[in-house]
Design a protein around this motif. Structure first.
Motif, PDB file in Angstrom:
ATOM      1  N   PRO A 176       0.832  -1.217   0.000  1.00 48.62           N
ATOM      2  CA  PRO A 176       0.000   0.000   0.000  1.00 48.62           C
ATOM      3  C   PRO A 176       0.864   1.263   0.000  1.00 48.62           C
ATOM      4  O   PRO A 176       0.823   2.081   0.946  1.00 48.62           O
ATOM      5  CB  PRO A 176      -0.802  -0.152   1.299  1.00 48.62           C
ATOM      6  CG  PRO A 176       0.111  -0.901   2.215  1.00 48.62           C
ATOM      7  CD  PRO A 176       0.885  -1.855   1.336  1.00 48.62           C
ATOM      8  N   THR A 231       2.252   4.919  -0.592  1.00 50.90           N
ATOM      9  CA  THR A 231       1.663   6.249  -0.714  1.00 50.90           C
ATOM     10  C   THR A 231       2.755   7.234  -1.109  1.00 50.90           C
ATOM     11  O   THR A 231       3.936   7.027  -0.823  1.00 50.90           O
ATOM     12  CB  THR A 231       1.024   6.702   0.612  1.00 50.90           C
ATOM     13  OG1 THR A 231       2.031   6.747   1.646  1.00 50.90           O
ATOM     14  CG2 THR A 231      -0.081   5.753   1.039  1.00 50.90           C
ATOM     15  N   GLY A 232       2.351   8.310  -1.774  1.00 49.75           N
ATOM     16  CA  GLY A 232       3.302   9.351  -2.130  1.00 49.75           C
ATOM     17  C   GLY A 232       3.865   9.241  -3.530  1.00 49.75           C
ATOM     18  O   GLY A 232       4.680  10.086  -3.931  1.00 49.75           O
ATOM     19  N   CYS A 281      10.872   4.362  -0.653  1.00 50.61           N
ATOM     20  CA  CYS A 281       9.634   3.964   0.027  1.00 50.61           C
ATOM     21  C   CYS A 281       9.994   3.104   1.234  1.00 50.61           C
ATOM     22  O   CYS A 281      10.500   1.985   1.075  1.00 50.61           O
ATOM     23  CB  CYS A 281       8.717   3.198  -0.922  1.00 50.61           C
ATOM     24  SG  CYS A 281       8.310   4.094  -2.436  1.00 50.61           S
ATOM     25  N   TYR A 283       5.441   2.337   4.395  1.00 53.96           N
ATOM     26  CA  TYR A 283       5.028   2.358   2.990  1.00 53.96           C
ATOM     27  C   TYR A 283       4.875   3.774   2.439  1.00 53.96           C
ATOM     28  O   TYR A 283       4.233   3.988   1.415  1.00 53.96           O
ATOM     29  CB  TYR A 283       3.734   1.561   2.775  1.00 53.96           C
ATOM     30  CG  TYR A 283       3.873   0.120   3.148  1.00 53.96           C
ATOM     31  CD1 TYR A 283       4.791  -0.698   2.498  1.00 53.96           C
ATOM     32  CD2 TYR A 283       3.111  -0.433   4.177  1.00 53.96           C
ATOM     33  CE1 TYR A 283       4.937  -2.028   2.848  1.00 53.96           C
ATOM     34  CE2 TYR A 283       3.254  -1.767   4.535  1.00 53.96           C
ATOM     35  CZ  TYR A 283       4.171  -2.557   3.871  1.00 53.96           C
ATOM     36  OH  TYR A 283       4.317  -3.875   4.212  1.00 53.96           O
ATOM     37  N   ARG A 284       5.478   4.737   3.113  1.00 59.00           N
ATOM     38  CA  ARG A 284       5.480   6.110   2.600  1.00 59.00           C
ATOM     39  C   ARG A 284       6.656   6.302   1.665  1.00 59.00           C
ATOM     40  O   ARG A 284       7.772   5.892   1.977  1.00 59.00           O
ATOM     41  CB  ARG A 284       5.573   7.116   3.748  1.00 59.00           C
ATOM     42  CG  ARG A 284       4.339   7.155   4.633  1.00 59.00           C
ATOM     43  CD  ARG A 284       4.395   8.329   5.604  1.00 59.00           C
ATOM     44  NE  ARG A 284       3.418   8.155   6.668  1.00 59.00           N
ATOM     45  CZ  ARG A 284       3.688   8.270   7.965  1.00 59.00           C
ATOM     46  NH1 ARG A 284       4.912   8.507   8.356  1.00 59.00           N
ATOM     47  NH2 ARG A 284       2.727   8.114   8.859  1.00 59.00           N
TER      48      ARG A 284
END
Length: 315
Positions: free
Chosen positions: A158, A160-161, A198, A203-204
């Motif tokens: 998942p 993000t970014g 990441c 998960y950023r």
């Protein structure tokens, strides 16, 4: 990724040109490429190559990346491809053929992906801590995590970014980065441009400042670790293609410094008289005095052979 000049032809001949599953016993053969003379001296020295052909299946096609490790009978190779296939074979110490295992990568529901856009696997990296394999996909830009044998259902991360990416120029490059403090992250690169880090604990993804490409129309196609003892350094493979010129490749060493990827060295250019092709995957194996580099091609034409090249690099 299939080259743009072939896109229309692939659309009109998809029913005939796509790979087909097992037709019987499967094996892989290696035909040595002709010797090369007159190649300019480079930091990575060409030591030979092969045409690689699958027997009994046509899933050994469109290969986008490989992971290589030494074995008792030869060099063991795992490769992934544009049609969502995973191939496993050994380049033998002696002989010119050996067994071939070809399976399909699977989605979270345990089933093969439903179409080419979902299946287009481009790069992979192995976590040395538990053997997990991370695979990046280009069409539907995403990263999936698999078990050590690339079997079973995959887990979509998942993340993000990340920005929205064109469907045919997505997450072409991926490598796992373990910091000296043990922090794990993925370094991602898109063919259209851009690099991201990441974190695997959150998960950023954050944008990294990366280098420009080696030249006009060159595009990033693979990232790979160089040496576990030097975790901040990685290989970056770029490709170029124009019909009137042919294919070209450049291989660099990049170093991660804070939030920036810097070019440390350009170690290889694949151009005539070296065997040119659309090389999309690179893997390094440490030797007693340097590294053996392996490059694999996603051939330009559907009927063209897959090439596996080997170079010795001594920093």
């Amino acid at each position: 990724m299939r080259l743009v000049l072939l896109f229309s032809a692939l659309l009109t001949t998809a029913a005939l040109a796509g790979p087909v599953p097992y037709q019987g016993g499967t094996r892989v053969s290696f035909t040595p490429l002709p010797a090369v003379s007159g190649a300019p001296a480079q930091k990575a020295r060409y030591v030979g190559g092969y045409e690689v052909k699958g027997e009994g299946t046509s899933w050994l096609t469109g290969l986008s990346d490989l992971v290589v490790k030494p074995g008792k009978d030869g060099v063991m190779i795992d490769a992934i491809g544009d049609y969502g296939s995973r191939a496993r074979f050994t380049l033998p110490v002696r002989g010119t053929e050996g067994p071939l295992s070809v399976e399909m990568l699977r989605a979270a529901d345990g089933k093969p992906f439903g179409n080419k856009s979902l299946s287009d696997a481009e790069d992979m990296s192995v976590d040395p801590r538990d053997g997990s394999v991370y695979v990046s996909f280009e069409g539907d830009a995403r990263v999936m995590r698999y078990g050590p044998d690339l079997g079973g259902p995959g887990e979509r991360l998942p993340l993000t970014g990340l920005p929205a990416l064109p469907s045919n120029e997505g997450l072409e490059a991926l490598t796992l980065h373990l910091s000296t403090k043990g922090v794990a992250s993925l370094i991602l690169g898109a063919e259209v441009g851009g690099f991201w880090r990441c974190a695997l604990d959150s998960y950023r993804c954050e944008t990294l400042t990366g280098p420009t490409t080696p030249g006009f129309t060159y595009k990033l196609v693979s990232l790979a670790p160089l040496d576990p003892a030097r975790p901040d350094e990685m290989l970056a493979l770029y490709r170029f293609y124009l019909p009137v010129v042919g294919a070209r490749n450049v291989l660099r060493v990049l170093r991660l410094e804070g939030n920036r990827l810097k070019v440390i060295d350009e170690i290889l250019r694949i151009e005539p008289p070296l065997p040119i092709d659309n090389y999309e995957g690179v893997s390094a194996v440490k030797t007693h005095d340097g590294y053996r580099l392996y490059l694999i091609s996603d051939p330009i034409g559907d009927d063209d052979p897959t090439h596996l090249l080997m170079f010795d690099y001594r920093p």
